[in-house]
Write an enzyme that holds these catalytic residues in place. Structure first.
Site, mmCIF file in Angstrom:
data_model
loop_
_atom_site.group_PDB
_atom_site.id
_atom_site.type_symbol
_atom_site.label_atom_id
_atom_site.label_comp_id
_atom_site.label_asym_id
_atom_site.label_seq_id
_atom_site.Cartn_x
_atom_site.Cartn_y
_atom_site.Cartn_z
ATOM 1 N N ASP A 155 0.860 -1.085 0.036
ATOM 2 C CA ASP A 155 -0.067 -0.049 0.090
ATOM 3 C C ASP A 155 0.903 1.290 0.152
ATOM 4 O O ASP A 155 1.821 1.092 0.753
ATOM 5 C CB ASP A 155 -0.936 -0.140 1.290
ATOM 6 C CG ASP A 155 -2.168 0.936 0.995
ATOM 7 O OD1 ASP A 155 -3.206 0.424 1.022
ATOM 8 O OD2 ASP A 155 -1.846 2.150 1.120
ATOM 9 N N ASN A 168 -12.780 -3.012 2.815
ATOM 10 C CA ASN A 168 -13.565 -1.761 2.982
ATOM 11 C C ASN A 168 -14.617 -1.665 1.770
ATOM 12 O O ASN A 168 -14.205 -1.976 0.751
ATOM 13 C CB ASN A 168 -13.022 -0.251 2.889
ATOM 14 C CG ASN A 168 -11.888 -0.413 3.947
ATOM 15 O OD1 ASN A 168 -12.380 -0.796 5.359
ATOM 16 N ND2 ASN A 168 -10.910 0.332 3.999
ATOM 17 N N GLN A 197 -14.415 2.847 1.378
ATOM 18 C CA GLN A 197 -13.575 2.134 0.217
ATOM 19 C C GLN A 197 -13.297 3.477 -0.893
ATOM 20 O O GLN A 197 -14.248 4.273 -1.153
ATOM 21 C CB GLN A 197 -14.637 1.265 -0.380
ATOM 22 C CG GLN A 197 -13.814 0.718 -1.919
ATOM 23 C CD GLN A 197 -14.758 -0.451 -2.345
ATOM 24 O OE1 GLN A 197 -15.763 -0.765 -2.143
ATOM 25 N NE2 GLN A 197 -14.265 -0.978 -3.549
ATOM 26 N N VAL A 226 -11.071 2.968 -3.812
ATOM 27 C CA VAL A 226 -10.720 2.691 -5.061
ATOM 28 C C VAL A 226 -11.637 1.454 -5.383
ATOM 29 O O VAL A 226 -11.826 0.365 -4.756
ATOM 30 C CB VAL A 226 -9.293 1.853 -4.957
ATOM 31 C CG1 VAL A 226 -9.013 1.451 -6.522
ATOM 32 C CG2 VAL A 226 -8.369 3.142 -4.600
ATOM 33 N N HIS A 252 -10.086 -5.278 -3.046
ATOM 34 C CA HIS A 252 -8.910 -5.241 -2.512
ATOM 35 C C HIS A 252 -8.948 -5.961 -0.997
ATOM 36 O O HIS A 252 -10.067 -5.482 -0.237
ATOM 37 C CB HIS A 252 -8.108 -4.048 -2.710
ATOM 38 C CG HIS A 252 -8.694 -2.782 -2.261
ATOM 39 N ND1 HIS A 252 -9.704 -2.155 -3.029
ATOM 40 C CD2 HIS A 252 -8.340 -2.166 -1.317
ATOM 41 C CE1 HIS A 252 -10.006 -0.906 -2.395
ATOM 42 N NE2 HIS A 252 -9.310 -1.082 -1.356
ATOM 43 N N HIS A 257 -6.968 -5.673 2.298
ATOM 44 C CA HIS A 257 -5.797 -5.057 3.184
ATOM 45 C C HIS A 257 -5.271 -6.394 4.033
ATOM 46 O O HIS A 257 -6.107 -6.746 4.719
ATOM 47 C CB HIS A 257 -6.156 -4.062 4.081
ATOM 48 C CG HIS A 257 -6.839 -2.697 3.402
ATOM 49 N ND1 HIS A 257 -6.054 -1.423 3.062
ATOM 50 C CD2 HIS A 257 -8.015 -2.441 2.559
ATOM 51 C CE1 HIS A 257 -6.872 -0.861 2.479
ATOM 52 N NE2 HIS A 257 -8.135 -1.303 2.158
HETATM 53 P P1 DGP Z 1 -9.628 1.569 0.439
HETATM 54 O O1 DGP Z 1 -9.889 2.648 1.277
HETATM 55 O O2 DGP Z 1 -9.982 0.512 1.192
HETATM 56 O O3 DGP Z 1 -10.377 1.717 -0.942
HETATM 57 O O4 DGP Z 1 -8.132 1.526 0.229
HETATM 58 C C1 DGP Z 1 -7.385 1.792 -1.134
HETATM 59 C C2 DGP Z 1 -5.933 1.708 -0.674
HETATM 60 O O5 DGP Z 1 -5.014 1.855 -1.874
HETATM 61 C C3 DGP Z 1 -5.379 3.014 0.206
HETATM 62 O O6 DGP Z 1 -4.848 2.199 1.522
HETATM 63 C C4 DGP Z 1 -4.202 3.369 -0.403
HETATM 64 C C5 DGP Z 1 -3.770 2.669 -1.580
HETATM 65 N N1 DGP Z 1 -3.499 3.181 -2.688
HETATM 66 C C6 DGP Z 1 -4.168 4.143 -3.518
HETATM 67 N N2 DGP Z 1 -3.637 4.643 -4.553
HETATM 68 C C7 DGP Z 1 -2.483 3.651 -4.579
HETATM 69 C C8 DGP Z 1 -1.261 3.625 -5.514
HETATM 70 O O7 DGP Z 1 -1.203 4.224 -6.504
HETATM 71 N N3 DGP Z 1 -0.525 2.702 -5.176
HETATM 72 C C9 DGP Z 1 -0.419 2.121 -4.145
HETATM 73 N N4 DGP Z 1 0.627 1.129 -3.881
HETATM 74 N N5 DGP Z 1 -1.371 1.853 -3.231
HETATM 75 C C10 DGP Z 1 -2.320 3.068 -3.728
#
Ligand code: DGP
Length: 114
Positions: free
Chosen positions: A30, A87, A94, A96, A100, A102
């Site tokens: 992350d 999430n 959430q 994205v 996914h 975590h």
């Molecule tokens: P959520 O809030 O559950 O949708 O988590 C999305 C997660 O994605 C958040 O913890 C940060 C991570 N994230 C967002 N953009 C990027 C990215 O460009 N690269 C990586 N490695 N993680 C990302």
């Protein structure tokens, strides 16, 4: 259709530190870690969220859980313990819209989450 951010990571169009990948899924660190180990495990298939899962996704989900277990072992957090969080939707936090998981560990985690 426009690829999701995580599809672009899976396709290596956006850089990320990938810790595991196979034909069905990818695991990467992350960008904003909430614990010493914070890995996201995603299916390659762009399923938007838990809410949009279909019965036909059941074998994929089983595989994802096995990968989560193996990633936790690989990261050295399996023995101490860890947490897996999904999430879902706006109230679930959430951000994205690509399913996914975590995988968080490397320190004692508080409960309940905020
Ligand atoms: P959520 O809030 O559950 O949708 O988590 C999305 C997660 O994605 C958040 O913890 C940060 C991570 N994230 C967002 N953009 C990027 C990215 O460009 N690269 C990586 N490695 N993680 C990302």
């Amino acid at each position: 259709m426009e690829k999701t951010l995580f599809e672009k990571i899976a396709d290596k169009e956006i850089p990320a530190e990938i810790v595991y990948e196979d034909d069905q899924c990818v695991a990467f660190r992350d960008v904003n870690p909430q614990a010493p180990t914070h890995v996201l495990v995603i299916p390659r298939e762009p399923i938007p969220s838990l809410e949009s899962l279909a019965e036909t996704n059941a074998p994929l989900l089983g595989h994802l859980w096995m990968v989560i277990r193996d990633v936790a072992r690989q990261e050295g957090i399996a023995q101490g313990g860890y947490r897996v969080v999904v999430n879902c939707g706006q109230d679930g936090g959430q951000t994205v819209d690509h399913l996914h998981f975590h995988v968080l560990g490397g320190r004692p985690l508080q409960w309940p989450p905020g």
